[in-house]
Design a protein around this motif. Structure first.
Motif, PDB file in Angstrom:
ATOM      1  N   TYR A 104     -87.009 -17.991 -38.005  1.00  0.00           N
ATOM      2  CA  TYR A 104     -86.415 -19.217 -37.794  1.00  0.00           C
ATOM      3  C   TYR A 104     -86.293 -20.330 -38.816  1.00  0.00           C
ATOM      4  N   ASP A 134     -78.577 -23.657 -34.100  1.00  0.00           N
ATOM      5  CA  ASP A 134     -79.376 -24.227 -32.701  1.00  0.00           C
ATOM      6  C   ASP A 134     -79.402 -25.786 -33.143  1.00  0.00           C
ATOM      7  N   SER A 135     -78.197 -26.649 -32.711  1.00  0.00           N
ATOM      8  CA  SER A 135     -78.268 -27.741 -33.103  1.00  0.00           C
ATOM      9  C   SER A 135     -79.236 -28.729 -32.453  1.00  0.00           C
ATOM     10  N   GLN A 136     -79.824 -28.089 -31.006  1.00  0.00           N
ATOM     11  CA  GLN A 136     -80.811 -28.819 -30.440  1.00  0.00           C
ATOM     12  C   GLN A 136     -82.176 -28.817 -30.985  1.00  0.00           C
ATOM     13  N   ARG A 137     -82.412 -27.718 -31.420  1.00  0.00           N
ATOM     14  CA  ARG A 137     -84.014 -27.496 -32.003  1.00  0.00           C
ATOM     15  C   ARG A 137     -83.584 -27.515 -33.514  1.00  0.00           C
ATOM     16  N   MET A 138     -82.545 -27.814 -34.182  1.00  0.00           N
ATOM     17  CA  MET A 138     -82.236 -28.037 -35.491  1.00  0.00           C
ATOM     18  C   MET A 138     -82.733 -26.698 -36.386  1.00  0.00           C
ATOM     19  N   THR A 139     -82.385 -25.505 -35.957  1.00  0.00           N
ATOM     20  CA  THR A 139     -82.853 -24.398 -36.570  1.00  0.00           C
ATOM     21  C   THR A 139     -81.683 -23.263 -36.830  1.00  0.00           C
ATOM     22  N   MET A 184     -84.932 -23.807 -41.154  1.00  0.00           N
ATOM     23  CA  MET A 184     -84.836 -25.110 -40.766  1.00  0.00           C
ATOM     24  C   MET A 184     -83.183 -25.187 -41.025  1.00  0.00           C
ATOM     25  N   ARG A 216     -81.096 -19.335 -36.966  1.00  0.00           N
ATOM     26  CA  ARG A 216     -81.794 -18.019 -36.605  1.00  0.00           C
ATOM     27  C   ARG A 216     -81.539 -16.810 -37.556  1.00  0.00           C
TER      28      ARG A 216
END
Length: 292
Positions: free
Chosen positions: A164, A146-151, A166, A153
């Motif tokens: 999640y 998830d590059s939007q939330r920089m996580t 980093m 899963r």
């Protein structure tokens, strides 16, 4: 398949034990039954004690290995066979407390630079950058990024728990370059079999090869990178509770062992010896030799 084996499988399934745990328990009970050439239903606490002595004295297994066998025997007799004596008569061996060997940042960089395969280098970089277990890294999917939330899963990690972790900007660049080169579809790190992720054994073999190429004297396994991740975070000032959440530890006590290997904690504390005045020994008088 015997009725007892089927019932034990059902009991483990009801309790949602991990697949690896179920396989290990079944293998341990199979070895136990073959040792006595008898169904476990017909054996009692004295047989269990004899078998534990056999594992300890004859096979000389480590306490960790014996604990797996003990866990399987406890489950069989307590849960599946419902024997009242199971808990009190099947002791678990005490495991020795050992601290992990920690790689420095420079050693991690040198080790990762010694990996010649792009896929193997990327998966081990991911294990270090996110503090993942090897089983978690190999089961990453492309959609877990998830590059939007920089996580990242982690789907059903140890203990069947999602979490999640980093996604560092530098790791995101590495993963994007890797994806452009290999174009994985489902699994982020696909294996040789179509539709299957890379195997744990393949990652461990790649790690051994890179270890030899690096020339680093310290032992290195994929899990060493997870240890390094936690220790380096602690040394940089990250609080222990945050590290616990990132690692997915159930107990804070498990995470706290990194306090014992973090150089900022161990080495930054002044020794009381440093507070003493300069210590000088007695003056040494030079004596001329009598005969030469």
């Amino acid at each position: 398949m015997t009725h007892l084996r089927q019932r034990m499988i059902e009991d483990m399934g009801i309790r949602n034990l991990a697949d690896n745990t179920q396989s290990a328990y079944l293998q341990q009970i199979l070895s136990y039954a073959e040792h006595f050439h008898c169904s476990p239903e017909k054996l009692g606490p004295e047989a269990v004690r004899t078998y534990q002595l056999y594992l300890t004295n004859t096979r000389r297994l480590s306490p960790s290995s014996i604990s797996v066998a003990t866990g399987a025997l406890r489950f069989l007799y307590k849960i599946t066979l419902k024997r009242d004596w199971a808990v009190n008569e099947i002791p678990i061996p005490k495991r020795p407390f050992k601290l992990p060997v920690i790689l420095s940042r420079e050693e991690v960089m040198h080790f990762l630079g010694s990996i010649d395969s792009l896929k193997h280098r990327t998966i081990l970089m991911t294990a270090y950058a996110a503090g993942l277990r090897v089983s978690e890294a190999i089961h990453l999917k492309v959609t877990d990024i998830d590059s939007q939330r920089m996580t990242l899963r982690v789907d059903q990690g140890k203990g069947r728990k999602d979490r999640y972790v980093m996604l560092s900007p530098r790791l995101l660049e590495v993963l994007r370059a890797y994806w452009k080169a290999l174009r994985p579809a489902l699994w982020l790190f696909p294996g040789d079999l179509i539709g299957q992720p890379i195997t744990r054994n393949a990652v461990e073999l790649a790690c051994q090869k890179a270890h030899r190429a690096s020339g680093i004297a310290k032992p290195i396994t994929p899990h060493s990178l997870r240890h390094a991740f936690a220790t380096h975070l602690l040394e940089s000032g990250t609080d222990i509770r945050t590290i616990q959440l990132l690692l997915g530890h159930r107990s804070l006590a498990t995470t706290s062992r990194y306090l014992k290997v973090a150089t900022t904690t161990v080495c930054a504390t002044a020794s009381p010896f440093d507070c003493l005045p300069q210590v000088t020994g007695p003056a040494v008088t030079s004596v001329s030799p009598a005969y030469f």
